[in-house]
Design an enzyme around this catalytic site. Structure first.
Site, PDB file in Angstrom:
ATOM      1  N   PRO A   1      54.665  42.581  21.702  1.00 38.90           N
ATOM      2  CA  PRO A   1      55.667  42.610  20.918  1.00 38.90           C
ATOM      3  C   PRO A   1      55.432  41.213  20.051  1.00 38.90           C
ATOM      4  O   PRO A   1      55.037  40.263  20.324  1.00 38.90           O
ATOM      5  CB  PRO A   1      56.999  42.157  21.865  1.00 38.90           C
ATOM      6  N   ASN A   2      56.018  41.661  18.807  1.00 39.06           N
ATOM      7  CA  ASN A   2      56.245  40.493  17.776  1.00 39.06           C
ATOM      8  C   ASN A   2      54.834  40.156  17.106  1.00 39.06           C
ATOM      9  O   ASN A   2      54.841  39.537  16.104  1.00 39.06           O
ATOM     10  CB  ASN A   2      56.815  39.388  18.161  1.00 39.06           C
TER      11      ASN A   2
ATOM     12  N   ARG B   1      56.596  35.404  11.088  1.00 32.44           N
ATOM     13  CA  ARG B   1      57.294  34.817  12.268  1.00 32.44           C
ATOM     14  C   ARG B   1      56.659  33.603  12.434  1.00 32.44           C
ATOM     15  O   ARG B   1      55.504  33.582  12.534  1.00 32.44           O
ATOM     16  CB  ARG B   1      57.275  35.797  13.090  1.00 32.44           C
TER      17      ARG B   1
ATOM     18  N   TYR C   1      51.850  30.241  14.474  1.00 32.93           N
ATOM     19  CA  TYR C   1      51.016  31.700  14.481  1.00 32.93           C
ATOM     20  C   TYR C   1      50.158  31.906  13.295  1.00 32.93           C
ATOM     21  O   TYR C   1      49.384  32.712  13.040  1.00 32.93           O
ATOM     22  CB  TYR C   1      51.740  32.839  14.625  1.00 32.93           C
TER      23      TYR C   1
ATOM     24  N   ASN D   1      46.601  40.740  24.179  1.00 33.18           N
ATOM     25  CA  ASN D   1      47.744  39.792  23.752  1.00 33.18           C
ATOM     26  C   ASN D   1      48.804  40.323  24.176  1.00 33.18           C
ATOM     27  O   ASN D   1      49.802  40.963  23.353  1.00 33.18           O
ATOM     28  CB  ASN D   1      47.838  39.187  22.477  1.00 33.18           C
TER      29      ASN D   1
ATOM     30  N   ALA E   1      55.182  37.568  24.362  1.00 30.63           N
ATOM     31  CA  ALA E   1      56.009  37.149  25.507  1.00 30.63           C
ATOM     32  C   ALA E   1      56.069  37.988  27.026  1.00 30.63           C
ATOM     33  O   ALA E   1      56.470  37.458  27.949  1.00 30.63           O
ATOM     34  CB  ALA E   1      57.562  37.158  25.107  1.00 30.63           C
TER      35      ALA E   1
ATOM     36  N   GLU F   1      42.615  38.053  28.298  1.00 29.13           N
ATOM     37  CA  GLU F   1      43.856  37.762  27.597  1.00 29.13           C
ATOM     38  C   GLU F   1      44.014  36.722  26.547  1.00 29.13           C
ATOM     39  O   GLU F   1      43.377  35.587  26.810  1.00 29.13           O
ATOM     40  CB  GLU F   1      44.946  37.070  28.909  1.00 29.13           C
TER      41      GLU F   1
ATOM     42  N   HIS G   1      45.868  34.372  23.668  1.00 27.84           N
ATOM     43  CA  HIS G   1      47.143  33.881  22.832  1.00 27.84           C
ATOM     44  C   HIS G   1      46.622  33.097  21.612  1.00 27.84           C
ATOM     45  O   HIS G   1      45.672  32.324  21.703  1.00 27.84           O
ATOM     46  CB  HIS G   1      47.898  32.906  23.673  1.00 27.84           C
TER      47      HIS G   1
ATOM     48  N   ARG H   1      53.375  24.463  24.665  1.00 26.71           N
ATOM     49  CA  ARG H   1      54.822  24.711  24.154  1.00 26.71           C
ATOM     50  C   ARG H   1      55.831  24.727  25.282  1.00 26.71           C
ATOM     51  O   ARG H   1      55.638  23.804  26.103  1.00 26.71           O
ATOM     52  CB  ARG H   1      54.528  26.129  23.416  1.00 26.71           C
TER      53      ARG H   1
END
Ligand code: S3P
Length: 320
Positions: free
Chosen positions: A186-187, A194, A199, A251, A254, A275, A277, A284
Protein backbone atom coordinates in the site's frame (compact mmCIF):
# COMPACT_ATOMS: atom_id res chain seq x y z
CA UNK A 1 23.05 -18.94 -32.12
CA UNK A 2 25.05 -16.83 -29.70
CA UNK A 3 28.85 -17.39 -29.82
CA UNK A 4 30.54 -17.88 -26.49
CA UNK A 5 32.73 -14.79 -26.73
CA UNK A 6 33.01 -12.11 -24.07
CA UNK A 7 32.75 -8.69 -25.69
CA UNK A 8 34.14 -5.67 -23.86
CA UNK A 9 32.62 -2.33 -24.75
CA UNK A 10 33.05 1.10 -23.18
CA UNK A 11 34.34 4.59 -23.75
CA UNK A 12 37.98 5.32 -24.54
CA UNK A 13 40.01 4.93 -21.37
CA UNK A 14 37.46 2.66 -19.66
CA UNK A 15 40.10 -0.06 -19.52
CA UNK A 16 38.76 -2.48 -22.14
CA UNK A 17 42.22 -3.38 -23.38
CA UNK A 18 44.00 -3.64 -20.02
CA UNK A 19 41.12 -5.40 -18.26
CA UNK A 20 40.70 -7.63 -21.32
CA UNK A 21 44.33 -8.78 -21.21
CA UNK A 22 44.15 -9.47 -17.48
CA UNK A 23 40.86 -11.32 -17.87
CA UNK A 24 42.39 -13.34 -20.67
CA UNK A 25 45.13 -14.60 -18.29
CA UNK A 26 42.63 -15.40 -15.58
CA UNK A 27 40.06 -17.29 -17.55
CA UNK A 28 42.46 -18.60 -20.20
CA UNK A 29 40.69 -17.32 -23.24
CA UNK A 30 42.53 -15.64 -26.11
CA UNK A 31 41.91 -11.95 -26.67
CA UNK A 32 41.42 -9.86 -29.78
CA UNK A 33 40.85 -6.15 -30.23
CA UNK A 34 38.91 -4.73 -33.16
CA UNK A 35 41.06 -1.57 -33.32
CA UNK A 36 44.14 -3.79 -33.66
CA UNK A 37 42.37 -5.83 -36.36
CA UNK A 38 41.69 -2.60 -38.24
CA UNK A 39 45.28 -1.43 -37.87
CA UNK A 40 46.58 -4.76 -39.18
CA UNK A 41 44.13 -4.73 -42.07
CA UNK A 42 45.03 -1.16 -43.08
CA UNK A 43 48.69 -1.41 -42.12
CA UNK A 44 48.58 1.92 -40.28
CA UNK A 45 47.45 3.33 -36.94
CA UNK A 46 43.92 4.43 -36.04
CA UNK A 47 45.24 7.98 -35.76
CA UNK A 48 46.59 7.79 -39.35
CA UNK A 49 43.30 6.38 -40.63
CA UNK A 50 41.39 9.30 -39.06
CA UNK A 51 43.94 11.83 -40.36
CA UNK A 52 44.21 10.48 -43.90
CA UNK A 53 40.84 8.93 -44.68
CA UNK A 54 38.46 10.45 -42.13
CA UNK A 55 36.10 9.13 -39.47
CA UNK A 56 33.43 7.81 -41.85
CA UNK A 57 35.97 5.54 -43.51
CA UNK A 58 37.06 4.30 -40.07
CA UNK A 59 33.44 3.60 -39.05
CA UNK A 60 32.93 1.51 -42.19
CA UNK A 61 36.01 -0.52 -41.35
CA UNK A 62 34.74 -0.97 -37.81
CA UNK A 63 31.51 -2.57 -39.07
CA UNK A 64 33.40 -4.74 -41.58
CA UNK A 65 35.78 -6.04 -38.93
CA UNK A 66 32.88 -6.76 -36.62
CA UNK A 67 31.07 -8.74 -39.32
CA UNK A 68 34.21 -10.78 -39.91
CA UNK A 69 34.62 -11.32 -36.16
CA UNK A 70 31.10 -12.77 -35.86
CA UNK A 71 31.93 -15.54 -38.29
CA UNK A 72 35.51 -16.03 -37.14
CA UNK A 73 35.73 -15.95 -33.33
CA UNK A 74 34.36 -18.37 -30.79
CA UNK A 75 35.33 -18.50 -27.14
CA UNK A 76 37.44 -15.32 -27.33
CA UNK A 77 37.54 -12.12 -25.35
CA UNK A 78 37.02 -9.31 -27.84
CA UNK A 79 37.46 -5.65 -26.95
CA UNK A 80 36.07 -3.11 -29.37
CA UNK A 81 36.70 0.57 -30.09
CA UNK A 82 34.87 3.05 -27.89
CA UNK A 83 32.58 4.24 -30.68
CA UNK A 84 31.60 0.83 -32.01
CA UNK A 85 28.19 0.50 -30.26
CA UNK A 86 26.97 3.82 -31.66
CA UNK A 87 25.80 2.33 -34.96
CA UNK A 88 22.63 0.29 -34.63
CA UNK A 89 23.96 -2.43 -36.97
CA UNK A 90 27.09 -2.71 -34.84
CA UNK A 91 24.99 -3.18 -31.71
CA UNK A 92 23.28 -6.13 -33.34
CA UNK A 93 26.63 -7.59 -34.38
CA UNK A 94 28.02 -7.12 -30.86
CA UNK A 95 25.11 -9.07 -29.42
CA UNK A 96 25.62 -11.84 -31.95
CA UNK A 97 29.29 -11.93 -31.06
CA UNK A 98 28.75 -12.89 -27.41
CA UNK A 99 28.00 -11.67 -23.90
CA UNK A 100 28.48 -7.92 -23.94
CA UNK A 101 30.21 -6.41 -20.89
CA UNK A 102 30.06 -2.63 -20.64
CA UNK A 103 32.83 -1.00 -18.61
CA UNK A 104 31.08 2.21 -17.56
CA UNK A 105 33.27 5.15 -16.71
CA UNK A 106 32.80 8.79 -15.68
CA UNK A 107 34.12 11.64 -17.89
CA UNK A 108 36.54 12.85 -15.20
CA UNK A 109 38.15 9.40 -14.95
CA UNK A 110 38.58 9.24 -18.72
CA UNK A 111 40.12 12.68 -18.74
CA UNK A 112 42.62 11.85 -16.00
CA UNK A 113 43.61 8.63 -17.74
CA UNK A 114 43.97 10.03 -21.25
CA UNK A 115 45.05 13.64 -20.84
CA UNK A 116 48.58 12.90 -22.05
CA UNK A 117 47.59 10.33 -24.66
CA UNK A 118 47.71 11.46 -28.30
CA UNK A 119 46.59 8.22 -29.89
CA UNK A 120 42.84 9.00 -29.65
CA UNK A 121 42.13 11.35 -32.57
CA UNK A 122 38.70 12.34 -31.25
CA UNK A 123 40.19 13.79 -28.07
CA UNK A 124 42.81 16.00 -29.71
CA UNK A 125 40.91 19.25 -29.19
CA UNK A 126 40.79 22.45 -27.13
CA UNK A 127 38.67 21.15 -24.28
CA UNK A 128 38.93 17.33 -24.13
CA UNK A 129 37.01 17.04 -20.83
CA UNK A 130 33.98 18.81 -22.30
CA UNK A 131 34.24 16.68 -25.45
CA UNK A 132 34.36 13.50 -23.34
CA UNK A 133 31.29 14.67 -21.40
CA UNK A 134 29.35 15.33 -24.58
CA UNK A 135 30.36 12.09 -26.25
CA UNK A 136 29.56 10.00 -23.18
CA UNK A 137 26.16 11.63 -22.88
CA UNK A 138 25.43 11.01 -26.54
CA UNK A 139 26.58 7.39 -26.34
CA UNK A 140 25.07 6.43 -22.98
CA UNK A 141 21.95 4.83 -24.44
CA UNK A 142 23.82 2.98 -27.16
CA UNK A 143 26.21 1.41 -24.66
CA UNK A 144 23.45 0.44 -22.26
CA UNK A 145 21.21 -0.89 -25.02
CA UNK A 146 23.60 -3.63 -25.99
CA UNK A 147 25.08 -4.46 -22.58
CA UNK A 148 24.30 -7.78 -20.92
CA UNK A 149 26.44 -6.78 -17.94
CA UNK A 150 27.45 -3.32 -16.71
CA UNK A 151 30.46 -2.74 -14.45
CA UNK A 152 31.15 0.74 -13.02
CA UNK A 153 34.90 1.04 -13.06
CA UNK A 154 35.73 4.46 -11.58
CA UNK A 155 36.34 3.36 -8.00
CA UNK A 156 37.87 -0.01 -8.83
CA UNK A 157 41.47 -1.11 -9.32
CA UNK A 158 42.30 -3.16 -12.40
CA UNK A 159 42.23 -6.36 -10.33
CA UNK A 160 38.85 -5.42 -8.91
CA UNK A 161 37.44 -4.67 -12.34
CA UNK A 162 38.51 -8.07 -13.61
CA UNK A 163 37.13 -9.83 -10.51
CA UNK A 164 33.84 -8.00 -10.86
CA UNK A 165 33.59 -8.86 -14.55
CA UNK A 166 34.31 -12.50 -13.72
CA UNK A 167 31.71 -12.55 -10.93
CA UNK A 168 29.11 -10.89 -13.10
CA UNK A 169 29.76 -13.33 -15.94
CA UNK A 170 29.38 -16.20 -13.50
CA UNK A 171 26.27 -14.64 -11.92
CA UNK A 172 24.87 -13.88 -15.33
CA UNK A 173 25.24 -17.50 -16.33
CA UNK A 174 23.67 -18.76 -13.10
CA UNK A 175 20.96 -16.16 -12.93
CA UNK A 176 20.34 -15.63 -16.60
CA UNK A 177 16.92 -17.17 -16.59
CA UNK A 178 16.04 -16.25 -13.01
CA UNK A 179 12.48 -15.18 -12.71
CA UNK A 180 11.92 -12.70 -9.91
CA UNK A 181 8.90 -10.89 -8.53
CA UNK A 182 8.95 -7.48 -6.85
CA UNK A 183 5.82 -6.74 -4.84
CA UNK A 184 5.00 -3.30 -3.51
CA UNK A 185 2.25 -2.89 -0.97
CA UNK A 186 0.00 0.00 0.00
CA UNK A 187 0.86 3.59 -0.87
CA UNK A 188 4.01 2.73 -2.79
CA UNK A 189 2.20 3.81 -5.95
CA UNK A 190 2.22 7.23 -4.25
CA UNK A 191 6.00 7.54 -4.33
CA UNK A 192 7.02 11.06 -5.27
CA UNK A 193 3.69 12.39 -3.98
CA UNK A 194 3.60 11.21 -0.42
CA UNK A 195 5.95 12.36 2.39
CA UNK A 196 8.79 13.25 0.04
CA UNK A 197 11.13 13.99 2.92
CA UNK A 198 10.85 10.35 3.96
CA UNK A 199 10.41 8.50 0.67
CA UNK A 200 12.17 10.83 -1.78
CA UNK A 201 10.99 12.73 -4.82
CA UNK A 202 11.20 9.97 -7.43
CA UNK A 203 7.86 8.46 -8.38
CA UNK A 204 6.72 4.86 -8.70
CA UNK A 205 7.41 4.80 -12.45
CA UNK A 206 10.98 5.78 -11.73
CA UNK A 207 11.29 2.78 -9.40
CA UNK A 208 9.84 0.51 -12.10
CA UNK A 209 12.41 1.83 -14.57
CA UNK A 210 15.25 1.20 -12.08
CA UNK A 211 14.05 -2.37 -11.65
CA UNK A 212 13.73 -2.96 -15.39
CA UNK A 213 17.24 -1.56 -15.95
CA UNK A 214 18.46 -3.99 -13.31
CA UNK A 215 16.67 -6.82 -15.10
CA UNK A 216 18.46 -5.90 -18.29
CA UNK A 217 21.82 -5.56 -16.61
CA UNK A 218 21.56 -8.94 -14.88
CA UNK A 219 19.65 -10.92 -17.49
CA UNK A 220 16.86 -11.69 -14.99
CA UNK A 221 13.19 -11.56 -15.80
CA UNK A 222 11.65 -9.31 -13.15
CA UNK A 223 7.94 -8.80 -12.79
CA UNK A 224 6.61 -5.96 -10.68
CA UNK A 225 3.30 -5.88 -8.86
CA UNK A 226 1.70 -3.24 -6.68
CA UNK A 227 -1.51 -3.30 -4.70
CA UNK A 228 -3.09 -1.39 -1.85
CA UNK A 229 -5.09 -4.46 -0.84
CA UNK A 230 -3.96 -7.13 1.58
CA UNK A 231 -5.91 -9.94 -0.10
CA UNK A 232 -4.62 -9.01 -3.56
CA UNK A 233 -1.03 -9.15 -2.29
CA UNK A 234 -1.69 -12.57 -0.78
CA UNK A 235 -3.21 -13.75 -4.09
CA UNK A 236 -0.12 -12.60 -5.96
CA UNK A 237 2.22 -14.35 -3.50
CA UNK A 238 0.23 -17.56 -3.87
CA UNK A 239 0.32 -17.24 -7.66
CA UNK A 240 4.12 -17.04 -7.43
CA UNK A 241 4.07 -20.56 -6.01
CA UNK A 242 2.70 -21.84 -9.31
CA UNK A 243 4.27 -19.55 -11.92
CA UNK A 244 7.94 -20.47 -11.55
CA UNK A 245 8.99 -17.40 -9.55
CA UNK A 246 12.47 -18.02 -8.12
CA UNK A 247 12.74 -15.11 -5.71
CA UNK A 248 10.52 -12.45 -4.16
CA UNK A 249 11.36 -8.91 -3.15
CA UNK A 250 8.56 -7.42 -1.12
CA UNK A 251 7.89 -4.06 0.42
CA UNK A 252 4.65 -4.76 2.28
CA UNK A 253 4.27 -1.08 3.24
CA UNK A 254 2.43 -0.59 6.51
CA UNK A 255 1.17 -4.19 6.35
CA UNK A 256 4.69 -5.08 7.46
CA UNK A 257 3.79 -4.20 10.99
CA UNK A 258 0.59 -6.20 11.44
CA UNK A 259 -0.36 -8.47 8.51
CA UNK A 260 -0.06 -12.01 9.78
CA UNK A 261 -1.96 -13.01 6.65
CA UNK A 262 0.82 -11.71 4.37
CA UNK A 263 3.36 -13.28 6.67
CA UNK A 264 1.65 -16.67 6.33
CA UNK A 265 1.48 -16.37 2.54
CA UNK A 266 5.23 -15.60 2.40
CA UNK A 267 6.01 -18.46 4.78
CA UNK A 268 4.32 -20.94 2.48
CA UNK A 269 6.77 -20.21 -0.37
CA UNK A 270 10.32 -21.46 -0.04
CA UNK A 271 12.08 -19.32 -2.70
CA UNK A 272 14.50 -16.64 -1.38
CA UNK A 273 12.62 -13.60 -0.12
CA UNK A 274 13.84 -10.14 0.82
CA UNK A 275 11.80 -7.52 2.64
CA UNK A 276 12.63 -3.96 1.62
CA UNK A 277 11.80 -0.62 3.17
CA UNK A 278 12.84 2.62 1.54
CA UNK A 279 13.11 4.54 4.81
CA UNK A 280 14.95 3.60 7.97
CA UNK A 281 12.08 1.99 9.86
CA UNK A 282 14.23 1.74 12.99
CA UNK A 283 14.42 5.50 13.31
CA UNK A 284 10.77 6.35 12.91
CA UNK A 285 7.61 5.73 14.93
CA UNK A 286 7.64 2.84 17.43
CA UNK A 287 5.05 0.82 15.48
CA UNK A 288 7.36 0.76 12.43
CA UNK A 289 10.16 -0.96 14.32
CA UNK A 290 8.24 -4.20 14.36
CA UNK A 291 7.97 -6.35 11.27
CA UNK A 292 5.81 -9.44 11.39
CA UNK A 293 6.84 -10.36 7.85
CA UNK A 294 10.65 -10.09 8.13
CA UNK A 295 11.03 -13.30 10.20
CA UNK A 296 9.76 -15.36 7.26
CA UNK A 297 12.08 -13.61 4.79
CA UNK A 298 15.77 -14.34 4.24
CA UNK A 299 16.82 -10.75 4.63
CA UNK A 300 15.46 -7.32 5.50
CA UNK A 301 16.88 -4.19 3.89
CA UNK A 302 15.87 -0.73 5.10
CA UNK A 303 17.04 2.86 4.90
CA UNK A 304 18.76 2.46 1.53
CA UNK A 305 16.23 4.41 -0.49
CA UNK A 306 15.23 2.89 -3.84
CA UNK A 307 18.63 1.24 -4.08
CA UNK A 308 17.38 -1.21 -1.44
CA UNK A 309 15.31 -2.95 -4.13
CA UNK A 310 18.40 -3.40 -6.31
CA UNK A 311 20.41 -4.70 -3.34
CA UNK A 312 17.59 -7.16 -2.65
CA UNK A 313 17.70 -8.40 -6.25
CA UNK A 314 21.47 -8.93 -5.99
CA UNK A 315 21.03 -10.77 -2.70
CA UNK A 316 18.58 -13.19 -4.33
CA UNK A 317 20.82 -13.66 -7.39
CA UNK A 318 23.71 -14.65 -5.14
CA UNK A 319 21.62 -16.75 -2.79
CA UNK A 320 22.37 -20.43 -2.97
C1 S3P B 1 37.02 5.71 -30.64
C2 S3P B 1 37.70 4.95 -29.71
C3 S3P B 1 39.02 4.32 -29.96
C4 S3P B 1 39.21 4.13 -31.46
C5 S3P B 1 38.95 5.41 -32.19
C6 S3P B 1 37.52 5.91 -32.02
C7 S3P B 1 35.72 6.29 -30.30
O1 S3P B 1 39.10 3.07 -29.31
O2 S3P B 1 38.36 3.12 -31.96
O3 S3P B 1 39.85 6.36 -31.72
O4 S3P B 1 34.96 6.72 -31.18
O5 S3P B 1 35.40 6.34 -29.09
P1 S3P B 1 39.35 2.91 -27.70
O6 S3P B 1 38.02 3.03 -27.05
O7 S3P B 1 39.91 1.53 -27.55
O8 S3P B 1 40.27 3.98 -27.30
Amino acid sequence: MKKKNIVLIGFMGSGKTTAGIRLSYRIRKPIEDTDKLIERKEKCTIREIFDNKGEEYFRKLETEVLQEAVSKYKNYIISVGGGTPVRQENRELLKQLGTVVYLRVKPETVYERLKKDTSRPLLQCEDPLEKIRQMLKARKEAYEACADIIVDVDELSLQEVVTKVQQELEGNRKAKSMKLLVINGPNLNFLGIREKSVYGTQDYNYLLKLIQDKAKETGCEIETYQSNHEGAIIDRIQEAYFDGTQGIVINPGAYTHYSYAIRDALASITVPKVEVHISNIQEREEFRKISVTAPVCDKQIFGQGLDGYLQAIDFIRNFS
